[in-house]
Design an enzyme around this catalytic site. Structure first.
Site: not given
Ligand code: NAP
Length: 304
Positions: A132, A135-136
């Site tokens: 993701c 997200c990261d």
């Protein structure tokens, strides 16, 4: 053990929350069982959604929140838990959760969604491998990264990372992308993105932390140094809890169902990405949710 719901919706993504909106309008006694007790689904991680009619360019997080807010405003109860096993009984279903809770319902809608598929190559469990970008991605700001996969997820991840990282290399195992052509065009014109066609990742390199990807392209081996690898090679259905119900799933674990959401199990309906179907998008997920809840309400009327 709870009272018996008319309807329990498993999953709080676009399909499950749309089913909730329709269930509320049909005045059913229902709840949504959702892993994080929050809802919104996979789409919440999308940087931008450009194919949801009426809301061009909305972020995935905003769209997920719109669905959630509308369902909550209509009185939706969201239960926190992971559906672990579902048992069909004479007059309905019992759903047991991994957390040890148990819920009973006359009818169930399985809107369990899908999760990112692993690639299945050595090194995939290393720190620095992500599924993701939204997200990261920030962990890799200022560092080179590799994205694997040419579907919508891979292209969106690469576009997102191109704003943070000096160099983004996207590996495509064949000539063409699966992603929307307009987004591919944008990616192709993004200066710090390199697209390597006919290139397959073989191994993710590094001791504890990712340092590169070993590749093969037309029989020629290569190595791309990078700090992070983002895998976007498709999804797999989150339907393990349904494995005890005979004839329900296909060989890949997708739920076999009609457009109405009806399955071979009376009283169990399916919606969203966990269904076997040709197109998995938010638009088709919300349509599934509406169909499944309407079918569920009609089914309940026949049981009165
Ligand atoms: P996808 O469309 O199935 O694309 C997967 C990509 O990974 C393809 O390029 C595929 O190559 C490649 N791939 C698969 N296995 C591989 C392997 N072993 N090695 C190397 N490459 C491999 O998956 P997705 O991008 O996750 O999308 C899933 C669904 O969600 C789609 O319906 C998509 O439209 C939807 N989605 C929509 C949005 C949006 O609308 N904003 C965002 C994300 C996802 P091949 O083409 O050769 O098979």
């Amino acid at each position: 053990m709870s009272d018996v719901y008319d309807l329990l919706i498993l999953g709080g993504g676009p399909a499950g929350l749309t089913a909730a909106i329709y269930a509320a309008r049909a005045r059913l006694r229902f709840a949504v069982l959702e892993l994080d007790g929050w809802g919104g689904g996979q789409i919440s991680a999308a940087l931008q959604v450009n194919n949801y009619p009426g809301l061009p360019g909305i972020t995935g997080a905003e769209l997920g929140e719109c669905f959630r807010r509308q369902a909550l405003d209509l009185g939706t109860e969201i239960l926190c838990g992971e559906a672990a096993a579902i048992t069909k009984e004479k007059s309905g279903f019992t759903v047991e959760t991994s957390e040890g809770e148990s819920f009973r319902a006359k009818v169930v809608i399985a809107a369990l969604g899908a999760s990112p598929a692993p690639l299945g190559i050595p090194g995939e469990d290393k720190a620095g491998v992500s599924y993701c970008a939204v997200c990261d991605g920030s962990f890799y700001a200022g560092k080179p990264v590799v994205v694997v996969g040419g579907g919508d997820a891979g292209v969106e991840d690469a576009l997102y990372l191109a704003n943070l990282c000096p160099r983004v290399t996207l590996l495509l195992r064949r000539e063409v992308f699966r992603a929307a052509p307009s987004r591919v065009k944008l990616l192709e014109s993004t200066e710090n993105v390199t697209i390597l066609r006919h290139t397959q990742p073989m191994e993710i390199l590094g001791e504890d932390q990712v340092t590169g990807v070993r590749t093969v392209s037309g029989g020629v081996r290569g190595e791309i140094p990078c700090a992070g690898v983002f895998l976007a090679v498709g999804t797999r259905p989150q339907t393990d809890c349904l494995r005890g119900l005979p004839g329900l799933l296909d060989e890949e674990g997708y739920i076999l169902s009609e457009e109405s959401g009806r399955t071979v199990v009376p009283g169990l309906f399916a919606a969203g990405d966990a269904r076997r179907k040709p197109l998995r998008q938010v638009t088709t997920a919300v349509a599934d949710g509406a169909n499944a809840a309407t079918s569920a309400a009609a089914y309940l009327l026949t049981k009165r």
